[in-house]
Design an enzyme around this catalytic site. Structure first.
Site, PDB file in Angstrom:
ATOM      1  N   SER A 141       0.899  -1.235   0.004  1.00  0.00           N
ATOM      2  CA  SER A 141       0.054  -0.041   0.039  1.00  0.00           C
ATOM      3  C   SER A 141       1.124   1.171   0.135  1.00  0.00           C
ATOM      4  O   SER A 141       1.898   1.306  -0.882  1.00  0.00           O
ATOM      5  CB  SER A 141      -0.952  -0.038   1.283  1.00  0.00           C
ATOM      6  OG  SER A 141      -1.712   1.098   1.197  1.00  0.00           O
ATOM      7  N   TYR A 155      -4.699   7.945  -6.598  1.00  0.00           N
ATOM      8  CA  TYR A 155      -3.666   7.239  -6.093  1.00  0.00           C
ATOM      9  C   TYR A 155      -3.963   6.667  -4.660  1.00  0.00           C
ATOM     10  O   TYR A 155      -3.887   5.494  -4.531  1.00  0.00           O
ATOM     11  CB  TYR A 155      -2.178   7.715  -6.318  1.00  0.00           C
ATOM     12  CG  TYR A 155      -1.188   6.926  -5.643  1.00  0.00           C
ATOM     13  CD1 TYR A 155      -0.701   5.718  -6.065  1.00  0.00           C
ATOM     14  CD2 TYR A 155      -0.828   7.004  -4.267  1.00  0.00           C
ATOM     15  CE1 TYR A 155       0.367   4.856  -5.624  1.00  0.00           C
ATOM     16  CE2 TYR A 155       0.421   6.420  -3.744  1.00  0.00           C
ATOM     17  CZ  TYR A 155       0.673   5.336  -4.519  1.00  0.00           C
ATOM     18  OH  TYR A 155       1.657   4.269  -3.895  1.00  0.00           O
ATOM     19  N   LYS A 159      -5.147   2.759  -3.068  1.00  0.00           N
ATOM     20  CA  LYS A 159      -4.658   2.086  -2.161  1.00  0.00           C
ATOM     21  C   LYS A 159      -5.472   2.182  -0.721  1.00  0.00           C
ATOM     22  O   LYS A 159      -5.571   0.953  -0.124  1.00  0.00           O
ATOM     23  CB  LYS A 159      -3.309   2.870  -1.407  1.00  0.00           C
ATOM     24  CG  LYS A 159      -2.064   2.957  -2.615  1.00  0.00           C
ATOM     25  CD  LYS A 159      -1.654   1.594  -3.008  1.00  0.00           C
ATOM     26  CE  LYS A 159      -0.466   1.784  -4.024  1.00  0.00           C
ATOM     27  NZ  LYS A 159       0.069   0.146  -4.205  1.00  0.00           N
TER      28      LYS A 159
END
Length: 283
Positions: A141, A155, A159
């Protein structure tokens, strides 16, 4: 007597944490199944290590057939996998209003859906192929999987999604399968994901002030100020496989540690302040 070498399956082995991890493991004497979109990138390693130590397999994590084939090849050659390092990913800098739908969806195809496909195959393999059953799944992650950040919303969201999936997966699997899952949360480390592998979306004019949070983050993440050493990070990550009961999360970097503490404190503060609002909401 030396311990039995562990067999690692690594995605995104062309650069960054994937490449650093492959190099570390090979030097230690472990066995590596290195998967990546362009196998020729690892020609220097294939020239250096024999086939019984390094297997390189072409794999695009967005292609399910590639993922299934890579695990099948690992079974054919080595018979088992001890650790899956679910590392393949990409980064795109851009504000919510700056990034196109196409770019945002492609980011999710790699960072989330690609990781999902690898996770499914890993769990199946650990349960149905490995004898004895079991294995370790390391989900890469980010600090931005803990907190949201400017110019990183999609982004970060990819994650966050991976973290939610991993938490749920851990609660679904039968403890008898002896499968351990750890979410690795690196902060800013100097890898190609913050250098030539990063994609930068043109900035929306509304955010163009140099003092804006997103402008400042764009400047930081593409600068030499990123101080994390990727080789040292993978050495820390490798330690996880020697822990019988590894943590659900491994925050790596002082920025990640600080962000995790800040997030936990913020959540707890809100819960304490507003918990009474839930006192009388029932039939």
């Amino acid at each position: 007597m030396s311990p039995t070498p562990k067999i690692w399956f690594i995605t995104g082995a062309s650069s960054g944490f994937g490449r650093s991890m492959a190099e570390l493991l090979l030097k230690k004497g472990d066995i590596v199944i290195a998967t990546l979109r362009k196998p020729e990138v690892l020609s220097d390693l294939t020239a250096q290590y024999p086939a019984d130590k390094l297997l390189v397999v072409k794999l695009d994590v967005t292609n399910k057939a590639d993922v299934v084939h890579a695990f099948s090849k690992a079974q054919e050659v080595f018979g088992r996998i001890d650790v899956v390092f679910n590392n393949a990913g990409q980064n795109v800098l851009g504000e919510v209003e700056s990034l196109s739908d196409e770019s945002a969806r492609q980011l999710f195809e790699v960072n989330f859906w690609g990781a999902v496909t690898v996770s499914r195959e890993a769990i199946r393999f650990f349960r149905e192929v490995n004898k004895p059953v079991g294995g370790k799944l390391l989900q890469v992650s980010s600090r931005l999987g803990i907190i949201g950040g400017p110019a990183s919303a999609f982004y970060s969201a990819s994650k966050f999604a991976l973290e939610g999936l991993s938490e749920s997966l851990l609660r679904e699997i039968d403890p008898a399968w002896n499968i351990k899952i750890t979410i690795v949360e690196p902060g800013p480390f100097r890898t190609k994901i913050v250098a030539e592998n990063i994609r930068v979306a043109p900035q929306h004019p509304a955010y163009a002030d140099p003092s804006s949070p997103s402008s400042q983050f764009r400047k930081f993440i593409t600068s030499g100020a990123v101080d994390g050493d990727a080789d040292k990070a993978v050495a820390a990550i490798e330690k996880l496989v020697h822990i019988d009961n590894p943590p659900l999360r491994l925050p790596l970097h002082k920025r990640t540690v600080a962000s995790a503490k800040e997030k936990a404190s913020s959540i707890l503060e809100d819960v304490k302040k507003y918990e009474s609002w839930s006192d009388d909401l029932y039939f």
